[in-house]
Structure formats: structure tokens, C-alpha cells
Motif scaffolding. Structure first.
Motif, PDB file in Angstrom:
ATOM      1  N   THR A  82      11.591  59.966  27.914  1.00 40.43           N
ATOM      2  CA  THR A  82      11.642  58.716  28.698  1.00 40.43           C
ATOM      3  C   THR A  82      11.113  59.049  30.089  1.00 40.43           C
ATOM      4  OG1 THR A  82      13.787  59.343  29.598  1.00 40.43           O
ATOM      5  CG2 THR A  82      13.818  57.969  27.607  1.00 40.43           C
ATOM      6  N   GLN A  83      11.082  58.049  30.944  1.00 43.38           N
ATOM      7  CA  GLN A  83      10.881  58.347  32.368  1.00 43.38           C
ATOM      8  C   GLN A  83      12.128  59.086  32.827  1.00 43.38           C
ATOM      9  OE1 GLN A  83       9.872  54.938  34.700  1.00 43.38           O
ATOM     10  NE2 GLN A  83       7.761  55.119  34.024  1.00 43.38           N
ATOM     11  N   ILE A  84      11.964  59.962  33.787  1.00 42.53           N
ATOM     12  CA  ILE A  84      13.133  60.758  34.200  1.00 42.53           C
ATOM     13  C   ILE A  84      13.373  60.632  35.694  1.00 42.53           C
ATOM     14  CG2 ILE A  84      12.728  62.426  32.350  1.00 42.53           C
ATOM     15  CD1 ILE A  84      11.862  64.404  34.668  1.00 42.53           C
ATOM     16  N   LEU A  85      14.534  61.096  36.116  1.00 42.93           N
ATOM     17  CA  LEU A  85      14.817  61.184  37.547  1.00 42.93           C
ATOM     18  C   LEU A  85      14.302  62.518  38.071  1.00 42.93           C
ATOM     19  CD1 LEU A  85      16.660  58.684  37.397  1.00 42.93           C
ATOM     20  CD2 LEU A  85      18.216  59.908  38.868  1.00 42.93           C
ATOM     21  N   THR A 110      21.245  58.185  29.064  1.00 46.50           N
ATOM     22  CA  THR A 110      21.020  59.627  29.140  1.00 46.50           C
ATOM     23  C   THR A 110      19.528  59.941  29.273  1.00 46.50           C
ATOM     24  OG1 THR A 110      22.822  59.777  27.553  1.00 46.50           O
ATOM     25  CG2 THR A 110      21.590  61.796  27.995  1.00 46.50           C
ATOM     26  N   GLY A 111      18.699  59.182  28.539  1.00 41.06           N
ATOM     27  CA  GLY A 111      17.246  59.389  28.572  1.00 41.06           C
ATOM     28  C   GLY A 111      16.870  60.794  28.168  1.00 41.06           C
ATOM     29  N   SER A 112      16.152  61.506  29.050  1.00 39.50           N
ATOM     30  CA  SER A 112      15.720  62.872  28.742  1.00 39.50           C
ATOM     31  C   SER A 112      16.693  63.911  29.282  1.00 39.50           C
ATOM     32  CB  SER A 112      14.334  63.116  29.342  1.00 39.50           C
ATOM     33  OG  SER A 112      13.434  62.130  28.887  1.00 39.50           O
ATOM     34  N   GLY A 113      17.762  63.458  29.913  1.00 41.54           N
ATOM     35  CA  GLY A 113      18.809  64.388  30.362  1.00 41.54           C
ATOM     36  C   GLY A 113      18.517  65.087  31.671  1.00 41.54           C
ATOM     37  N   SER A 114      17.534  64.595  32.417  1.00 37.37           N
ATOM     38  CA  SER A 114      17.210  65.257  33.683  1.00 37.37           C
ATOM     39  C   SER A 114      18.387  65.161  34.659  1.00 37.37           C
ATOM     40  CB  SER A 114      15.961  64.606  34.283  1.00 37.37           C
ATOM     41  OG  SER A 114      15.743  65.042  35.585  1.00 37.37           O
ATOM     42  N   PHE A 134      21.746  54.404  24.066  1.00 41.34           N
ATOM     43  CA  PHE A 134      21.770  53.547  22.868  1.00 41.34           C
ATOM     44  C   PHE A 134      20.625  53.822  21.904  1.00 41.34           C
ATOM     45  CE2 PHE A 134      19.540  49.257  24.189  1.00 41.34           C
ATOM     46  CZ  PHE A 134      18.391  49.950  24.524  1.00 41.34           C
ATOM     47  N   ARG A 138      17.032  59.633  20.818  1.00 45.65           N
ATOM     48  CA  ARG A 138      17.194  60.250  22.147  1.00 45.65           C
ATOM     49  C   ARG A 138      18.600  60.815  22.307  1.00 45.65           C
ATOM     50  NH1 ARG A 138      14.684  55.225  25.303  1.00 45.65           N
ATOM     51  NH2 ARG A 138      12.621  55.390  24.383  1.00 45.65           N
ATOM     52  N   ARG A 160      25.726  54.546  22.290  1.00 48.55           N
ATOM     53  CA  ARG A 160      26.364  53.235  22.440  1.00 48.55           C
ATOM     54  C   ARG A 160      25.534  52.362  23.391  1.00 48.55           C
ATOM     55  NH1 ARG A 160      32.186  51.336  24.035  1.00 48.55           N
ATOM     56  NH2 ARG A 160      32.887  52.749  22.500  1.00 48.55           N
ATOM     57  N   ASN A 161      25.608  51.048  23.135  1.00 51.49           N
ATOM     58  CA  ASN A 161      24.997  50.088  24.049  1.00 51.49           C
ATOM     59  C   ASN A 161      26.053  49.697  25.079  1.00 51.49           C
ATOM     60  OD1 ASN A 161      24.074  47.834  25.387  1.00 51.49           O
ATOM     61  ND2 ASN A 161      23.093  46.931  23.588  1.00 51.49           N
ATOM     62  N   PHE A 177      26.728  56.016  37.465  1.00 48.45           N
ATOM     63  CA  PHE A 177      25.291  55.901  37.745  1.00 48.45           C
ATOM     64  C   PHE A 177      24.623  55.172  36.584  1.00 48.45           C
ATOM     65  CE2 PHE A 177      20.983  57.775  37.189  1.00 48.45           C
ATOM     66  CZ  PHE A 177      20.399  57.065  38.231  1.00 48.45           C
ATOM     67  N   ASP A 179      21.128  53.939  35.015  1.00 50.02           N
ATOM     68  CA  ASP A 179      19.662  53.972  34.969  1.00 50.02           C
ATOM     69  C   ASP A 179      19.270  53.208  33.697  1.00 50.02           C
ATOM     70  OD1 ASP A 179      16.985  54.502  35.072  1.00 50.02           O
ATOM     71  OD2 ASP A 179      17.156  56.686  34.904  1.00 50.02           O
ATOM     72  N   LEU A 180      19.381  51.888  33.799  1.00 49.12           N
ATOM     73  CA  LEU A 180      19.199  50.995  32.643  1.00 49.12           C
ATOM     74  C   LEU A 180      18.252  49.874  33.047  1.00 49.12           C
ATOM     75  CD1 LEU A 180      22.994  50.413  31.881  1.00 49.12           C
ATOM     76  CD2 LEU A 180      21.452  51.933  30.605  1.00 49.12           C
TER      77      LEU A 180
HETATM   78  N1  SAM Z   1      18.239  59.108  33.889  1.00 49.65           N
HETATM   79  C1  SAM Z   1      17.548  59.639  32.753  1.00 49.65           C
HETATM   80  C2  SAM Z   1      16.937  60.966  33.072  1.00 49.65           C
HETATM   81  O1  SAM Z   1      16.993  61.386  34.246  1.00 49.65           O
HETATM   82  O2  SAM Z   1      16.413  61.626  32.189  1.00 49.65           O
HETATM   83  C3  SAM Z   1      16.487  58.675  32.269  1.00 49.65           C
HETATM   84  C4  SAM Z   1      17.042  57.378  31.757  1.00 49.65           C
HETATM   85  S1  SAM Z   1      15.839  56.401  30.928  1.00 49.65           S
HETATM   86  C5  SAM Z   1      14.886  55.788  32.199  1.00 49.65           C
HETATM   87  C6  SAM Z   1      16.782  54.996  30.453  1.00 49.65           C
HETATM   88  C7  SAM Z   1      17.538  55.240  29.170  1.00 49.65           C
HETATM   89  O3  SAM Z   1      18.501  54.213  29.034  1.00 49.65           O
HETATM   90  C8  SAM Z   1      16.650  55.138  27.963  1.00 49.65           C
HETATM   91  O4  SAM Z   1      16.740  56.333  27.220  1.00 49.65           O
HETATM   92  C9  SAM Z   1      17.209  53.973  27.158  1.00 49.65           C
HETATM   93  O5  SAM Z   1      17.183  54.187  25.778  1.00 49.65           O
HETATM   94  C10 SAM Z   1      18.641  53.904  27.676  1.00 49.65           C
HETATM   95  N2  SAM Z   1      19.247  52.564  27.609  1.00 49.65           N
HETATM   96  C11 SAM Z   1      18.675  51.372  27.907  1.00 49.65           C
HETATM   97  N3  SAM Z   1      19.570  50.381  27.767  1.00 49.65           N
HETATM   98  C12 SAM Z   1      20.737  50.943  27.382  1.00 49.65           C
HETATM   99  C13 SAM Z   1      22.029  50.432  27.071  1.00 49.65           C
HETATM  100  N4  SAM Z   1      22.285  49.131  27.134  1.00 49.65           N
HETATM  101  N5  SAM Z   1      23.007  51.300  26.719  1.00 49.65           N
HETATM  102  C14 SAM Z   1      22.755  52.630  26.655  1.00 49.65           C
HETATM  103  N6  SAM Z   1      21.547  53.174  26.918  1.00 49.65           N
HETATM  104  C15 SAM Z   1      20.541  52.345  27.281  1.00 49.65           C
END
Ligand code: SAM
Length: 400
Positions: A82-85, A110-114, A134, A138, A160-161, A177, A179-180
């Protein structure tokens, strides 16, 4: 989180630093090779060498650095799902959420876990991170990485969503935090998860202003206070060392001063010689001796009867400390982007008056890079249950 041994062992995760823009993770697996445009390497050759080593390729052309992973290096090297921080935002968020050792934190997604790796290191084994994702693939990839990096005791990852189903903990965390794509949908759930016995913090990371507005409205509606939005921007500064040409007038002045200094030294030596002879002679004759008079006599004699030359001893400053053009520059001044602009540090006085000088200059890049998102922070004040109403006078009389 990662190996703390001094030497690399088979099975360790290492970070291969090829260039500033080419950093990649590698699990040391003897029998495998690592090939890149910077050469050819056998994993087995890396076993037993200290972390941080510079290793030459087997062909002799090119080299790599083999580094111990850190959250910072992991952010530079991780496989992007995903895009990361990145570090500027991670550092700012960690500080403004007051995340520290022992903190209990929620992140979604969580995204890429950065971000997760940095927070896990900060909170340590006495804190905890609840991370929610969710996207099933990933979530399982991140779970595998957290396990491989020894983070299982610190991080709980839930598939989970969170906008729909909320978080898995109540009144438990110090910071959230988000990031959604739609953080405003998770704000009420975040309020439930935050502890109520002290002030807690939330941060929402959104790339555009419309999302910020919706998040601010949701935070207001949920009773959050101190709502503030920030943006972290990186402004690169190019630092280099350039030779400085001194103006002819200044060089000539320095030469004159050096000449005067030499002459003064010569006079002092003559005076010292004469003084000892003359002093001895007068002492022999029983006459009181005045050193200053002898010095002046000697100086006049050596200078052909002229007045004594003023030395650096007299005005208290050594002649070498004459300001140079480099020293005169204002270290905080910025000028045209095309020219070297800022003096980062004044050079030490050069040993010779005409030695070429080098100064550190910095050029501020005209464009500001680094917009990733806007960071909206807010606080939730401790919950105080409403005070029991005082019993009325009639109720008090009726009371048994
Ligand atoms: N902060 C992360 C990092 O530093 O690697 C990157 C996060 S990424 C931009 C956003 C993530 O949020 C995506 O993997 C997406 O699948 C997840 N996401 C989006 N909506 C969500 C929801 N309602 N519940 C849980 N995860 C969700």
C-alpha cells in the motif's frame, strides 16, 4: 525486535544498502546468492561478519553495506503493498500522540506495516499496539512479517473493518492513529476504545482537505477538543564544500600583517639579547635596570631609529584572527537558488595567509517536496461522571 548479536547469522533479516535510493531486505539463506548491478554476493559469505560491514562483490566490482534492521531502515526497504508512512510523518505523529515506552496504541489500517514497526519499537514490551486491517491478504502478510520480526508479544493484528465493526478493546488505549480512506466513520469507535481516566489523543491521516473537514466535524461531534491540523513538508538542503577565493586586497593585508609579526619577533629577540648584556653590565655598576627602556632602545636601534611597530600583543588579538571573507558571511542568509547560499560553519583560520580555503555552503532547493497527507490531531479529556444531585430539604426530612 531483530537480532542484537554482533555478527550476522544464517536466517537473520539484514538490510542491504546499495545506494541511498536502493535499500532492500534480505533473509540470509546460505546456498543462495544475491545479485545486483553492484555485484554478486553469496549469502554464505555474509554469515559471521559484523553487522554494518562493507562487503566487496565476488567480481571485485562494486560493494554493499550489510546493516542491522531498524524501523527506519525497514520503512526504506519494505515491500510495498500500500502507500506507506515515511519517517517525517511517523516521527511527528509519534511525538504529537505522546506515544512512548509503555503506551497502548491503536492503528488502522495496518497497510504495509511501516508505522507499526516504529510504534512497536517505541512502546516496547511493556506497551501494546492493536493494528487493524480489512484487506485479508495484507493482514496475513503483515501478520507473517510481525511474527518473523519478533513482534508478536507487542502487536495484535486483527482482520476487521473498523468503520463498520469498531475496535476490539474498550477504555484501553492512550492513542489512536487512523490511516483510512474514511477516518470520520471510525471516530466514534475510537472514542469507545480510548481510556477515560486521563487525556488521550487521536490522529487522522488524510490526503485531501475535504477529508480533513469531514474528520474535523466528526471529532467535534464526538466531543474531542484541541483539534489541530498539521502538514509535514520536507525541504531538501544541498550541502557542499566550495573553495573561496579571497580578494587581492585582503591577501595583501594579511601578507603585511605576517611581515609585521615576523619583524616584531626579530625585534624582541634582539631586545632580549641586549637586555641580558646591558642588565648584567648595569647590575655590575650598581645602577637600577628598567626593562622597558632597554626594550625600547633595542627596538629603535633595530628599526633604524623609527618608532616601534605595534604588535598583536599590544591590541590583544593575534594577527591570524583577521576576519576572512568566509567568516564575514551570515550563516543564516539565503540567496539565489543558483548560487551557494548559506555558510554552514565558519572555517578554522588557515595556517598560511594565502592557503586556499574551503567553506561549507548549503543551497535550499526551491521546491518543497514531501506532501503526503494532512495530520489532524485532537484530544479527548478524561470522563468525569456527573456529580450526585444534593438531596432536597424535603427529601432529607423524609429520610429514615
Ligand atoms: N499506515 C500504513 C503504513 O504505514 O504502512 C499504511 C496504511 S494504508 C494507506 C491504508 C490501509 O487501510 C489499507 O491497507 C486498507 O486496506 C486499510 N483499510 C481501509 N479501510 C479500512 C477499514 N475500514 N478497516 C480496516 N482497514 C482498512
Amino acid at each position: 525486535m531483530w537480532s542484537t548479536a554482533r555478527e550476522i547469522a544464517a536466517g537473520d533479516l539484514v538490510i542491504i544498502w546499495l545506494t541511498r535510493d536502493l535499500v532492500q531486505p534480505l533473509i540470509i539463506t546460505p546456498g543462495k546468492d544475491f545479485n545486483s548491478k553492484f555485484g554478486h554476493y553469496r549469502h554464505a559469505d555474509l554469515v559471521g561478519i559484523p553487522y554494518g560491514s562493507k562487503v566487496a562483490s565476488r567480481t571485485g566490482k562494486g560493494f554493499i553495506h550489510v546493516l542491522r534492521p531498524t524501523p527506519e531502515l525497514w520503512t526504506m526497504a519494505l515491500p510495498h503493498r500500500t502507500q506507506i508512512l515515511y519517517l517525517a510523518d511517523i516521527a511527528f505523529i509519534t511525538s504529537h500522540l505522546n506515544i512512548k515506552r509503555g503506551s497502548r496504541v491503536i492503528e488502522a489500517g495496518t497497510g504495509s506495516g511501516s508505522f507499526s514497526h516504529s510504534v512497536a519499537r517505541t512502546v516496547g514490551s511493556i506497551g501494546h499496539l492493536w493494528s487493524y486491517e480489512f484487506h485479508e491478504v495484507r493482514a496475513s502478510k503483515a501478520r507473517e512479517e510481525f511474527a518473523r520480526h519478533g513482534m508478536n508479544d507487542i502487536v495484535t493484528l486483527t482482520h476487521r473493518n473498523v468503520c463498520k465493526d469498531g475496535f476490539t478493546v474498550t477504555d484501553a488505549v492512550d492513542a489512536v492513529f487512523l490511516d483510512l480512506p474514511a477516518p470520520w466513520e471510525a471516530v466514534e469507535h475510537a472514542k469507545v476504545a480510548l481510556r477515560k481516566d486521563r487525556t488521550t489523543r487521536i490522529c487522522c491521516f488524510s490526503p485531501c482537505m475535504e477529508q480533513v473537514m469531514r474528520t474535523v466535524n466528526a471529532l467535534n461531534d464526538a466531543g474531542f477538543t484541541e483539534i489541530t491540523m498539521y502538514e509535514t513538508l520536507l525541504r531538501p538542503i544541498d550541502v557542499s564544500h566550495v573553495p573561496v577565493l579571497q580578494p587581492v586586497g585582503e591577501i595583501s593585508e594579511k601578507l603585511k600583517q605576517a611581515e609585521r609579526k615576523r619583524e616584531d619577533k626579530r625585534l624582541k629577540q634582539i631586545a632580549a639579547g641586549r637586555q641580558s648584556t646591558s642588565k648584567r653590565k648595569r647590575e655590575d655598576e650598581g645602577t637600577p635596570v628598567k626593562d622597558q627602556t632597554i626594550m625600547e632602545e633595542a627596538a629603535e636601534e633595530a628599526a633604524g631609529g623609527s618608532k616601534r611597530i605595534k604588535t598583536d600583543d599590544e591590541d590583544g588579538a593575534p594577527l591570524d584572527a583577521v576576519p576572512t571573507p568566509a567568516m564575514d558571511l551570515d550563516p543564516h542568509e539565503e540567496s539565489d537558488a543558483a548560487l551557494p547560499t548559506t555558510v554552514a560553519s565558519p572555517p578554522a583560520p588557515s595556517p598560511s595567509p594565502i592557503a586556499p580555503k574551503k567553506i561549507s555552503v548549503s543551497k535550499v532547493m526551491p521546491e518543497v517536496r514531501g506532501h503526503t497527507s494532512y495530520l489532524t490531531f485532537a484530544s479527548l479529556q478524561p470522563f468525569e461522571p456527573p456529580a450526585e444531585p444534593a438531596p432536597s430539604a424535603a427529601a432529607a426530612m423524609l429520610a429514615p
